[in-house]
Design an enzyme around this catalytic site. Structure first.
Site, PDB file in Angstrom:
ATOM      1  N   GLU A   7      -9.629   8.347   6.411  1.00 17.23           N
ATOM      2  CA  GLU A   7      -8.229   8.448   6.835  1.00 17.23           C
ATOM      3  C   GLU A   7      -8.006   9.588   7.827  1.00 17.23           C
ATOM      4  O   GLU A   7      -7.320   9.423   8.833  1.00 17.23           O
ATOM      5  CB  GLU A   7      -7.295   8.614   5.631  1.00 17.23           C
ATOM      6  CG  GLU A   7      -7.061   7.340   4.841  1.00 17.23           C
ATOM      7  CD  GLU A   7      -8.140   7.064   3.808  1.00 17.23           C
ATOM      8  OE1 GLU A   7      -9.056   7.891   3.655  1.00 17.23           O
ATOM      9  OE2 GLU A   7      -8.067   6.007   3.138  1.00 17.23           O
ATOM     10  N   HIS A  47      -2.141   5.719  -6.573  1.00 14.91           N
ATOM     11  CA  HIS A  47      -1.810   4.581  -5.708  1.00 14.91           C
ATOM     12  C   HIS A  47      -0.338   4.203  -5.833  1.00 14.91           C
ATOM     13  O   HIS A  47       0.027   3.060  -5.608  1.00 14.91           O
ATOM     14  CB  HIS A  47      -2.665   3.349  -6.049  1.00 14.91           C
ATOM     15  CG  HIS A  47      -4.085   3.428  -5.588  1.00 14.91           C
ATOM     16  ND1 HIS A  47      -4.995   4.290  -6.129  1.00 14.91           N
ATOM     17  CD2 HIS A  47      -4.744   2.755  -4.617  1.00 14.91           C
ATOM     18  CE1 HIS A  47      -6.167   4.124  -5.524  1.00 14.91           C
ATOM     19  NE2 HIS A  47      -6.035   3.204  -4.604  1.00 14.91           N
TER      20      HIS A  47
END
Lengths: 332, 331
Positions: free
Chosen positions: B65, B134
């Site tokens: 990322e 998440h």
């Protein structure tokens, strides 16, 4: 798109004119940093600066291998990169002093000088922070097909940052035209790199399949030759490369780092400055080649000192930004 | 002329249509992210794009990322308009230096010379039984940073119009979609329209209380408003749509009209979006208020896995109704 300098810049041979240009650039960088240090000591400059003195052959050798529209990203120790890529010392001093006419309107300062006219995407105060930007510039060069190359300058301290390895992986996967130039000046701030860096440096890029080379960063001819070959290869689609340049910073981590005995000896500093100085060594070579007489080099140095003093004075005389403009440029 | 019946799309389809239209319009627009190409992301939001635009523009990245966000920043500075796809909003943590220290500040630090026209698309929201890493809604972190714009679409219509604006904006824009809304259907025009940033949308007109709600909480607020209607309370629901920039004027005008305000957002309550908006209301509409400004947000605990625990952490219609009714109690 092409630039007029493209053809002649692929020649690695250094003739007299080119040699004197290299010499003059290194001398200007040294003179610039001497004046920055002086401004700091006179309390005429806000904040601090990280001086590039001693490392001039890296910036000059690499940037001479680039075209004006090629990209560089720089570091907190970035004045040398900026000058070598073609920046105007007057506007650099103005930025260092926080003046409106400075490259960034005084909003950036020493650690954030950027000059898009010369492809300088900016110095960066986060160690390793610009490695993504340089790699992204290379992606853009490849996507847009403009044949540009990106050079990412960073110190060996950035070898501890994960981002570098993420983007080297991407650059290798996508065959991007980016050169990672590691200026190993031996010290991560105040700590010798051997205390922070496991294994062999070149084994790291090599693990990604990136061409990795090491060069004497105090020898501008060697840096130029190595950089020219890697840049040409990248420009032709050969992909990324990693160039480790062994070098040394003459001053402390920043201008205020004066008492350094606890991390490096005066003898070591003296040894680098007297036996491996990039300007002295290259000057001798120019004389040996018959490209210059010692007096010519003396003239270049004194002219550079005069020009840099004048540039600093220009910046000292320039006005600050008005406080009401602090909101400008938050958003484009 | 008879009106053409409005076409309906899901939220995911609206996002995909905005991306496809912008990629057709502007060859500089590229998508970078994990499993964005053939996989079309785990949410299938991007399905079909690689077939139309190819792998040079819908670029699968390694699980990096920070790396691909940094690459997007550099590409944006040099002539591209990248859309970086961060699969789960929780992974924003991995991009923080590139977004906060680089993207947000480059235009300012360069005195306006460099621009970073990129979009960071990501998700937010609990209730998928995905546990603490998440499920977070971290949009307030980014709203704290000058130089970034933060967009929270709440309907398919808004998603398409706001995403097109985000891609055309010359600044780094963080575009956050609630995962629970991807299948939500709504009218979406097939033509090219954009929605300006900093313009709130009155999702329901009312007279007795103003509910300021973001993202999926807009639906919660509309549900609560229907329940309140039965109790004789007319609620106005305002969706800021972008929390940076924030449309203060629309919120303040509504509160001055209704004299009561509740702010609901799925980020954590402490130091949250709701705190910023509530303080603004207290500051600018204090003398119009008949009750304290109330806030609802996610509980200040990591999002738990176990369903009854997770469900307890998120604001519900019932909880919102209770809070609103409390504003009308005589003491």
């Amino acid at each position: 798109m092409t630039t007029e300098t493209r053809a002649d810049r692929t020649d690695e041979a250094i003739d007299a004119a080119r040699g004197l240009e290299f010499y003059s650039q290194m001398v200007h960088i040294r003179a610039f940093e001497d004046v920055v240090n002086d401004l700091y000591k006179r309390a005429a400059m806000p904040g601090l600066a990280h001086l590039y003195s001693g490392q001039e052959a890296v910036a000059v050798g690499v940037c001479q291998a680039l075209h004006r529209d090629d990209y560089i990203t720089s570091t907190h120790r970035g004045h040398g990169h900026c000058l070598a890529k073609g920046a105007d010392p007057k506007l650099m001093f103005a930025e260092l002093l926080g003046k409106e006419i400075g490259y960034c309107g005084g909003r950036g300062g020493s650690m954030h000088i950027a000059d898009q006219e010369t492809g300088n995407l900016g110095a960066n105060a986060i160690v390793g922070g610009s490695t993504g930007i340089a790699t992204g510039a290379a992606l853009s060069a490849k996507s847009l097909g403009n044949h540009r190359v990106a050079v990412c300058f960073f110190g060996e301290g950035a070898l501890g940052q994960g981002l570098l390895y993420e983007v080297m992986n991407l650059a290798a996967l996508w065959t991007l035209p980016v050169i990672y130039v590691c200026e190993n000046n031996l010290y991560n701030e105040y700590t010798h790199f051997r205390e922070t860096t496991a294994g062999e440096i070149l084994a790291r890029p090599a693990a990604f399949g990136i061409r990795a080379e090491r060069v004497d960063g105090q020898d501008v001819r060697a840096v130029y030759a190595a950089a020219s070959a890697l840049v040409a290869r990248a420009r032709e689609g050969g992909g990324p490369a990693f160039l480790e340049c062994d070098t040394y910073r003459y001053h402390g981590h920043h201008v205020g780092d004066i008492d350094r005995a606890y991390y490096r000896s005066k003898d070591e500093e003296h040894e680098w400055m007297t036996t491996r100085d990039p300007i002295g060594r290259f000057g001798e070579w120019l004389c040996e080649q018959g490209f210059a007489a010692p007096v010519t080099l003396d003239d270049i140095r004194s002219q550079a000192a005069t020009a840099i003093e004048a540039a600093a004075q220009f910046a000292l005389d320039a006005p600050y930004p008005v406080a009401g403009d602090v909101w400008r440029h938050v958003y484009a | 002329m008879p009106e053409t019946p409005q076409r309906e799309l899901t939220f995911a389809e609206a996002v995909r249509e905005a991306l496809a239209e912008e990629m057709r319009r502007d060859p500089r627009v590229v998508i970078l992210g994990e499993d964005v190409a053939e996989a079309g992301t785990p949410f299938k939001v991007l399905s079909g794009l690689v077939e139309e635009f190819g792998r040079a523009r819908v670029i699968d990245t390694p699980i990096s990322e920070a790396g691909f966000t940094g690459v997007a920043v550099g590409a944006a500075m040099t002539g591209m308009r990248p859309v970086a796809d961060i699969m789960f909003g929780d992974f924003l943590t991995l991009t923080m230096d590139q977004i906060v220290n680089q993207a947000a500040k480059i235009h300012y630090m360069s005195g306006g010379k460099l621009k970073v026209p990129m979009v960071l698309r990501t998700t937010m929201g609990a209730a998928r039984r995905s546990a603490a890493q998440h499920s977070q809604s971290l949009h307030v972190w980014l709203s704290h940073v000058p130089g970034l714009k933060v967009v929270l679409p709440s309907t398919p219509y808004d998603a398409k119009g706001l995403l097109k604006t985000a891609i055309r904006d010359d600044n780094p824009v963080v575009f956050i979609e609630d995962k629970m809304m991807f299948r939500m259907k709504g009218p979406v025009p097939s033509d090219d329209y954009t929605i300006p940033f900093g313009v709130a949308d009155v999702k329901r007109v009312g007279t007795d209380v103003t509910i300021v709600a973001t993202s999926s909480m807009v639906q919660t607020a509309l549900g609560a408003a229907r329940m309140l209607e039965d109790a004789g309370i007319s609620a106005e629901v305002i969706d800021p749509r972008t929390i940076s920039p924030l449309d203060r004027g629309t919120i303040i005008a509504s509160v001055k009209k209704t004299s009561r305000a509740v702010v609901v957002d799925e980020g954590h309550l402490q130091y949250g979006v709701t705190a910023e908006i509530a303080s603004m209301i207290a500051d600018e509409a204090f003398y119009h208020l008949d009750a304290p400004v109330k806030r609802l947000g996610a509980m200040d605990v990591p999002v738990p896995f176990s369903p009854p625990l997770e469900d307890a952490t998120v604001p519900t219609e019932e909880a919102l109704v209770d809070v609103v009714r409390g504003l009308f109690k005589k003491t």
